[in-house]
Scaffold this motif. Structure first.
Motif, PDB file in Angstrom:
ATOM      1  N   UNK A  87       0.540  -0.832   0.113  1.00  0.00           N
ATOM      2  CA  UNK A  87      -0.254   0.154   0.318  1.00  0.00           C
ATOM      3  C   UNK A  87       1.123   1.367   0.271  1.00  0.00           C
ATOM      4  N   UNK A  88       0.766   1.983  -0.764  1.00  0.00           N
ATOM      5  CA  UNK A  88       0.840   3.496  -0.877  1.00  0.00           C
ATOM      6  C   UNK A  88       0.644   4.147   0.654  1.00  0.00           C
ATOM      7  N   UNK A  89       2.520   4.874   1.065  1.00  0.00           N
ATOM      8  CA  UNK A  89       1.635   5.855   2.324  1.00  0.00           C
ATOM      9  C   UNK A  89       0.617   6.636   2.858  1.00  0.00           C
ATOM     10  N   UNK A  90       0.667   7.234   1.433  1.00  0.00           N
ATOM     11  CA  UNK A  90      -0.613   7.707   2.011  1.00  0.00           C
ATOM     12  C   UNK A  90      -1.605   7.345   0.874  1.00  0.00           C
ATOM     13  N   UNK A  91      -3.286   7.760   1.980  1.00  0.00           N
ATOM     14  CA  UNK A  91      -4.597   7.508   0.730  1.00  0.00           C
ATOM     15  C   UNK A  91      -4.639   8.048  -0.273  1.00  0.00           C
ATOM     16  N   UNK A  92      -3.477   7.724  -0.923  1.00  0.00           N
ATOM     17  CA  UNK A  92      -3.237   8.112  -2.746  1.00  0.00           C
ATOM     18  C   UNK A  92      -4.517   7.842  -3.543  1.00  0.00           C
ATOM     19  N   UNK A  93      -5.575   7.010  -3.098  1.00  0.00           N
ATOM     20  CA  UNK A  93      -6.950   7.052  -4.169  1.00  0.00           C
ATOM     21  C   UNK A  93      -7.951   8.151  -3.681  1.00  0.00           C
ATOM     22  N   UNK A  94      -8.260   7.880  -2.590  1.00  0.00           N
ATOM     23  CA  UNK A  94      -8.755   8.755  -1.998  1.00  0.00           C
ATOM     24  C   UNK A  94      -7.938  10.423  -2.147  1.00  0.00           C
ATOM     25  N   UNK A 137     -12.385   3.307  -7.063  1.00  0.00           N
ATOM     26  CA  UNK A 137     -12.477   2.163  -8.623  1.00  0.00           C
ATOM     27  C   UNK A 137     -11.717   3.130  -9.533  1.00  0.00           C
ATOM     28  N   UNK A 138     -12.680   4.210 -10.414  1.00  0.00           N
ATOM     29  CA  UNK A 138     -12.038   4.754 -11.754  1.00  0.00           C
ATOM     30  C   UNK A 138     -10.925   5.221 -11.570  1.00  0.00           C
ATOM     31  N   UNK A 139     -11.022   6.104 -10.309  1.00  0.00           N
ATOM     32  CA  UNK A 139      -9.486   6.616 -10.474  1.00  0.00           C
ATOM     33  C   UNK A 139      -8.736   6.331 -10.039  1.00  0.00           C
ATOM     34  N   UNK A 140      -8.418   4.825 -10.000  1.00  0.00           N
ATOM     35  CA  UNK A 140      -7.433   3.932  -9.572  1.00  0.00           C
ATOM     36  C   UNK A 140      -6.570   3.605 -11.117  1.00  0.00           C
ATOM     37  N   UNK A 141      -7.559   3.424 -11.549  1.00  0.00           N
ATOM     38  CA  UNK A 141      -7.737   2.181 -12.614  1.00  0.00           C
ATOM     39  C   UNK A 141      -7.290   3.673 -13.912  1.00  0.00           C
ATOM     40  N   UNK A 142      -7.222   4.541 -13.485  1.00  0.00           N
ATOM     41  CA  UNK A 142      -6.569   6.521 -14.043  1.00  0.00           C
ATOM     42  C   UNK A 142      -5.372   6.453 -13.915  1.00  0.00           C
TER      43      UNK A 142
END
Length: 407
Positions: free
Chosen positions: A173-180, A212-217
């Motif tokens: 996991x990335x160290x900050x909530x990067x997808x949020x 989910x869309x944002x993570x895929x992008x």
């Protein structure tokens, strides 16, 4: 207020991070943002602690550091949305704003008469931004979603972390909530685009943004690497999948990032490091060849970097114009002269803590500069003012709403 969105009013019905981050961006840009929270408990992130803020006497308050990270520049009002009187207050507020952010489960607000179609009837020009885990459509739209889930399901964790055959290897996991945060940024961009479009057409619209869309992008070049090869990229630690050397190296006393984004930078590095023979070697003379012989060139560079300290390398590489940098702790970040010069640490007065240090906005404008003036609010801090000044409620009406537990 002086920001480029100082003419915009926002109603923030969201909680935790993704949508609140978007609303905070608009607040930074000058928008007047009203944050709606549950009575007594407030935003869920108020309980994401410790750590809590401390007051000027050093005593621990009930204000969580997490909440403060995503809610500067906002005014807080408490409203119970489960009650008809509370729902009516939201509708009344919605008549007076340009933008609404919400991150309830799909259909939840519509049950209260607060969905997009409901609000559109009373404010046709509203820009209504819904942020969810999986979006408003699709077979999994009703699933709850969190950043950690999106990082895994969206493929980000599969390319983050050390190689699986090395100690500590595997998805990370990335160290900050990067997808949020990324979702919040996409939502911010989408809302600003909708504001620009409304200026031309007079029409508002519904914006649907998901984790989910944002993570895929956000997979960006790694997704294209897959499309180009048919093979899923894997984690390679601090190395870059398409550029070598673009990674960390241990030095005599720590570690350093070397970022040779082109062959010219690699040649400059070799001159400074007294290893010009590597730049002349056909196996390493071009980036494509260095990617093919990644392990060999990395082993050679590992030995070279151990000959000097981190600061010695930084000085040499800076003088040569080669991109590099130390790996700072968070404390060291806020001691960096450049970070201080850019105003990335700010301090504002706070209703409970006396004052609160915050991270400033990275957006710099020549004509409409950002001014940080409103700190993260205490729970319900502005309830009375909003009810009286925005909704024109009398003292008796406000007292009745409080007595009924509506606010």
């Amino acid at each position: 207020m002086s920001g480029p969105l100082s003419h915009i009013k926002v109603l923030d019905l969201s909680r935790v991070l993704a949508a609140p981050w978007a609303a905070q961006n608009l607040a930074d840009l000058g928008a007047d943002v009203i944050k709606v929270e549950r009575p007594i408990k407030g935003d869920d992130s108020r309980a994401f602690a410790p750590p809590f803020l401390k007051d000027e006497a050093g005593n621990t308050t009930r204000e969580s550091a997490y909440f403060c990270a995503a809610n500067r520049g906002k005014k807080s009002i408490t409203v119970d949305l489960s009650k008809p009187e509370g729902q009516q207050l939201i509708r009344d507020l919605a008549k007076n704003v340009d933008v609404i952010f919400e991150n309830y489960k799909v259909g939840d607000l519509a049950r209260y008469g607060l969905g997009y179609e409901d609000i559109k009837k009373i404010n046709p020009s509203i820009i209504y931004c819904s942020v969810t885990g999986f979006g408003q459509t699709g077979p999994e739209k009703d699933r709850p979603g969190y950043d950690f889930m999106a990082q895994g399901m969206g493929g980000l964790m599969s390319v983050t972390g050390e190689r699986e055959d090395l100690p500590g290897g595997g998805p990370q996991r990335v160290g900050v909530p990067i997808i949020d945060l990324t979702t919040g940024m996409y939502a911010s961009i989408a809302v600003c685009a909708a504001i620009a479009n409304r200026a031309l057409t007079g029409q508002g619209q519904w914006i649907d943004v998901s984790l989910l869309d944002s993570c895929v992008a956000f997979l960006a070049n790694q997704a294209m690497n897959y499309f180009a090869t048919g093979e899923s990229p894997k984690g390679i630690g601090n190395a870059h999948p398409n550029i070598v050397p673009y990674q960390t190296f241990k030095t005599a006393d720590g570690a350093l990032i070397l970022a040779c984004g082109n062959d010219n930078l690699f040649n400059k590095f070799c001159e400074v490091a007294n290893c010009t023979h590597l730049a002349k070697d056909p196996k390493f003379s071009t980036n494509g060849q260095r990617v093919k012989h990644r392990d060999e060139i990395t082993a050679l560079l590992n030995e070279i970097f151990l000959t000097k300290t981190t600061r010695q390398w930084v000085k040499l590489l800076d003088e040569a114009g080669v991109a590099n940098g130390p790996i700072n702790s968070i404390a060291e970040v806020f001691q960096e002269p450049q970070v201080l010069a850019r105003g990335m640490k700010i301090e504002l007065p706070h209703a409970v803590a006396g004052k609160v240090p915050l991270v400033g906005s990275p957006m710099k404008f020549s004509g409409t500069p950002i001014k940080h003036e409103i700190p993260p609010p205490s729970l319900g801090q502005h309830t009375d003012a909003i009810l009286s000044e925005v909704l024109k409620k009398s003292e008796a009406e406000i007292a009745e709403l409080k007595q009924k537990g509506i606010v």
